[in-house]
Design a protein around this motif. Structure first.
Motif, PDB file in Angstrom:
ATOM      1  N   PHE A  70       1.228  -1.309   0.099  1.00  0.00           N
ATOM      2  CA  PHE A  70      -0.192   0.110  -0.536  1.00  0.00           C
ATOM      3  C   PHE A  70       0.668   1.235  -0.030  1.00  0.00           C
ATOM      4  O   PHE A  70       1.686   1.017   0.873  1.00  0.00           O
ATOM      5  CB  PHE A  70      -0.953  -0.166   1.142  1.00  0.00           C
ATOM      6  CG  PHE A  70      -1.963  -0.825   1.728  1.00  0.00           C
ATOM      7  CD1 PHE A  70      -3.180  -0.939   0.724  1.00  0.00           C
ATOM      8  CD2 PHE A  70      -1.979  -1.934   1.699  1.00  0.00           C
ATOM      9  CE1 PHE A  70      -4.144  -1.426   0.587  1.00  0.00           C
ATOM     10  CE2 PHE A  70      -2.833  -3.401   1.585  1.00  0.00           C
ATOM     11  CZ  PHE A  70      -4.102  -2.843   0.768  1.00  0.00           C
ATOM     12  N   ILE A  71       0.933   2.352  -0.999  1.00  0.00           N
ATOM     13  CA  ILE A  71       1.868   3.046  -1.326  1.00  0.00           C
ATOM     14  C   ILE A  71       0.724   5.093  -1.116  1.00  0.00           C
ATOM     15  O   ILE A  71      -0.257   4.858  -1.119  1.00  0.00           O
ATOM     16  CB  ILE A  71       2.373   3.567  -3.217  1.00  0.00           C
ATOM     17  CG1 ILE A  71       1.504   3.622  -3.782  1.00  0.00           C
ATOM     18  CG2 ILE A  71       2.910   2.340  -1.970  1.00  0.00           C
ATOM     19  CD1 ILE A  71       1.835   3.391  -4.848  1.00  0.00           C
ATOM     20  N   ALA A  72       1.273   6.092  -1.098  1.00  0.00           N
ATOM     21  CA  ALA A  72       0.671   6.870  -0.785  1.00  0.00           C
ATOM     22  C   ALA A  72       1.471   7.481  -1.918  1.00  0.00           C
ATOM     23  O   ALA A  72       2.134   8.290  -1.665  1.00  0.00           O
ATOM     24  CB  ALA A  72      -0.131   7.054   0.567  1.00  0.00           C
ATOM     25  N   VAL A  84      -3.101   2.913   6.440  1.00  0.00           N
ATOM     26  CA  VAL A  84      -3.822   2.225   5.594  1.00  0.00           C
ATOM     27  C   VAL A  84      -5.715   2.115   6.297  1.00  0.00           C
ATOM     28  O   VAL A  84      -6.510   2.510   6.181  1.00  0.00           O
ATOM     29  CB  VAL A  84      -3.739   0.538   5.662  1.00  0.00           C
ATOM     30  CG1 VAL A  84      -4.960  -0.180   4.689  1.00  0.00           C
ATOM     31  CG2 VAL A  84      -2.220   0.596   4.605  1.00  0.00           C
ATOM     32  N   ALA A  85      -5.158   2.595   8.144  1.00  0.00           N
ATOM     33  CA  ALA A  85      -6.181   2.381   8.837  1.00  0.00           C
ATOM     34  C   ALA A  85      -6.941   3.745   8.179  1.00  0.00           C
ATOM     35  O   ALA A  85      -8.193   4.119   8.713  1.00  0.00           O
ATOM     36  CB  ALA A  85      -6.322   2.720  10.085  1.00  0.00           C
ATOM     37  N   ASN A  86      -6.295   5.015   7.928  1.00  0.00           N
ATOM     38  CA  ASN A  86      -6.654   6.252   7.367  1.00  0.00           C
ATOM     39  C   ASN A  86      -7.171   6.287   5.822  1.00  0.00           C
ATOM     40  O   ASN A  86      -7.088   7.396   5.643  1.00  0.00           O
ATOM     41  CB  ASN A  86      -5.377   7.363   7.725  1.00  0.00           C
ATOM     42  CG  ASN A  86      -5.104   7.136   8.854  1.00  0.00           C
ATOM     43  OD1 ASN A  86      -4.343   6.927   9.112  1.00  0.00           O
ATOM     44  ND2 ASN A  86      -6.432   7.393  10.395  1.00  0.00           N
ATOM     45  N   LEU A  87      -7.778   5.090   5.928  1.00  0.00           N
ATOM     46  CA  LEU A  87      -7.594   4.846   4.341  1.00  0.00           C
ATOM     47  C   LEU A  87      -9.314   6.062   3.235  1.00  0.00           C
ATOM     48  O   LEU A  87      -9.473   6.029   2.598  1.00  0.00           O
ATOM     49  CB  LEU A  87      -7.859   3.691   3.566  1.00  0.00           C
ATOM     50  CG  LEU A  87      -6.636   3.578   2.955  1.00  0.00           C
ATOM     51  CD1 LEU A  87      -6.428   1.898   2.016  1.00  0.00           C
ATOM     52  CD2 LEU A  87      -5.904   4.524   1.525  1.00  0.00           C
ATOM     53  N   SER A 115     -15.830  -0.282   5.457  1.00  0.00           N
ATOM     54  CA  SER A 115     -16.394  -0.339   4.123  1.00  0.00           C
ATOM     55  C   SER A 115     -15.717  -0.624   3.337  1.00  0.00           C
ATOM     56  O   SER A 115     -14.493   1.060   2.987  1.00  0.00           O
ATOM     57  CB  SER A 115     -17.594  -0.711   4.022  1.00  0.00           C
ATOM     58  OG  SER A 115     -18.135  -0.752   2.618  1.00  0.00           O
ATOM     59  N   ILE A 116     -15.228  -1.427   1.993  1.00  0.00           N
ATOM     60  CA  ILE A 116     -14.945  -0.460   0.404  1.00  0.00           C
ATOM     61  C   ILE A 116     -15.298   0.434   0.027  1.00  0.00           C
ATOM     62  O   ILE A 116     -14.794   1.073  -0.704  1.00  0.00           O
ATOM     63  CB  ILE A 116     -14.675  -1.933  -0.187  1.00  0.00           C
ATOM     64  CG1 ILE A 116     -13.266  -1.731  -0.992  1.00  0.00           C
ATOM     65  CG2 ILE A 116     -15.943  -2.273  -0.760  1.00  0.00           C
ATOM     66  CD1 ILE A 116     -13.056  -2.565  -2.165  1.00  0.00           C
ATOM     67  N   ASP A 117     -16.311   0.329   0.695  1.00  0.00           N
ATOM     68  CA  ASP A 117     -17.467   2.006  -0.171  1.00  0.00           C
ATOM     69  C   ASP A 117     -16.823   2.801   0.443  1.00  0.00           C
ATOM     70  O   ASP A 117     -17.622   4.464   0.080  1.00  0.00           O
ATOM     71  CB  ASP A 117     -19.375   1.025   0.175  1.00  0.00           C
ATOM     72  CG  ASP A 117     -19.403  -0.142  -0.919  1.00  0.00           C
ATOM     73  OD1 ASP A 117     -19.014  -0.379  -1.964  1.00  0.00           O
ATOM     74  OD2 ASP A 117     -20.549  -0.542  -0.255  1.00  0.00           O
ATOM     75  N   ASP A 118     -16.136   3.068   1.370  1.00  0.00           N
ATOM     76  CA  ASP A 118     -15.994   4.137   2.153  1.00  0.00           C
ATOM     77  C   ASP A 118     -14.556   4.881   1.211  1.00  0.00           C
ATOM     78  O   ASP A 118     -14.630   5.621   2.148  1.00  0.00           O
ATOM     79  CB  ASP A 118     -15.047   4.066   3.866  1.00  0.00           C
ATOM     80  CG  ASP A 118     -17.061   3.542   4.483  1.00  0.00           C
ATOM     81  OD1 ASP A 118     -17.893   3.795   4.202  1.00  0.00           O
ATOM     82  OD2 ASP A 118     -16.286   3.221   5.045  1.00  0.00           O
TER      83      ASP A 118
END
Length: 289
Positions: A70-72, A84-87, A115-118
């Motif tokens: 996971f990259i930002a 990633v918790a703040n995605l 949710s992935i919808d978030d």
């Protein structure tokens, strides 16, 4: 390079794809004999149609290994996206909807309780497009193959948020599969391929996986890294920083397959009534206990 495929009378040609879905289609059509890529919704659709059979596992995301990252973007990082918790509420690029990368985002969301919808999932069709979008800050984040991130991170082009294996382990993330036609009509070919393939997974495990399953480099690691560098074009030093987990005996984690099918169905990406039992070909496959 080790001669395993030649010993089995096989002249192997390796073809590389920028996403998993085209590989599944090519194997189903008979244009390619075998595939080893991340499983996708299209793989399960083709398997449900009776066109593909799962014959082994390559490996997947596991703690302490570096299969997917996971990259930002620098902008998102500066704005506070450091985990990633703040995605939630951010955009994230993947190569294609319905791929193992998409599922990995879903697993991370499940791990952190959203949710992935978030998140706004942006399918950009290729890994190179995802990397460019993060570098240019047109998306906030992405999940990409680990081998692609070491250089850009060291140059400050974007930030590493996490290795997927540490937050979203997927024991059966990568499949080894063939067409149902091959499985039914060319059994000896399939068996010879798997003998050679399993020789390779054993060599990889001897080089990078300790008896306890944790990542460690053995004296064989430099030789294996040199072979991987030759066939991928990536520097050995870069590959060494992004070692993925590979199941030493190429055994399949059936529970992981069941979970992936259920997730794709929950996302309306897989409407077919497909079962893990139906697509795993036990004439060739070995299951995890």
């Amino acid at each position: 390079e080790s001669g395993s495929f030649q010993e089995q009378g096989l002249d192997l040609e390796m073809l590389f794809f920028d996403s998993a879905q085209p590989a599944a289609v090519e194997v189903a059509s008979g244009d390619i004999d075998f595939g080893t890529v991340g499983m996708s919704a299209s793989f399960f659709v083709l398997a449900a149609q009776g066109q593909l059979k799962l014959i082994a596992s390559s490996g997947g995301n596991a703690p302490g290994y570096f299969n997917l990252a996971f990259i930002a973007s620098n902008k998102a990082w500066d704005d506070g996206l450091k985990s990633v918790a703040n995605l939630k509420g951010h955009s994230i690029a993947i190569s294609q909807v319905g791929t193992a990368l998409h599922y990995t985002v879903g697993e991370a969301a499940r791990y952190y309780g959203f949710s992935i919808d978030d998140v706004a999932v942006k399918p950009l069709q290729s890994t190179s497009n995802c990397l460019a979008a993060v570098t240019g800050s047109t998306v906030d984040a992405s999940v990409v193959p680990g081998v692609t991130v070491a250089g850009p991170v060291s140059r400050g082009e974007f930030h590493l948020l996490a290795w997927a294996g540490d937050i979203a382990p997927i024991p059966a993330g990568n499949a080894v599969f063939t067409s149902t036609k091959h499985a039914n009509e060319d059994g000896e070919l399939v068996k010879r391929f798997l003998v050679a393939y399993r020789h390779g997974t054993h060599d990889f495990a001897d080089a990078f996986i300790g008896p306890d399953g944790k990542h460690r480099d053995s004296p064989d690691a430099p030789a294996v890294l040199a072979i991987m560098s030759k066939f991928t074009g990536a520097p050995a030093a870069t590959i060494a920083k992004t070692i993925a987990f590979v199941e030493p005996q190429s055994r399949i984690d059936k529970a992981s397959i069941v979970d992936q099918i259920a997730w794709y169905q929950s996302q309306n990406l897989l409407k077919a009534n497909v079962s893990a039992h139906a697509i795993i070909d036990m004439r060739y496959a070995t299951l995890m206990p």
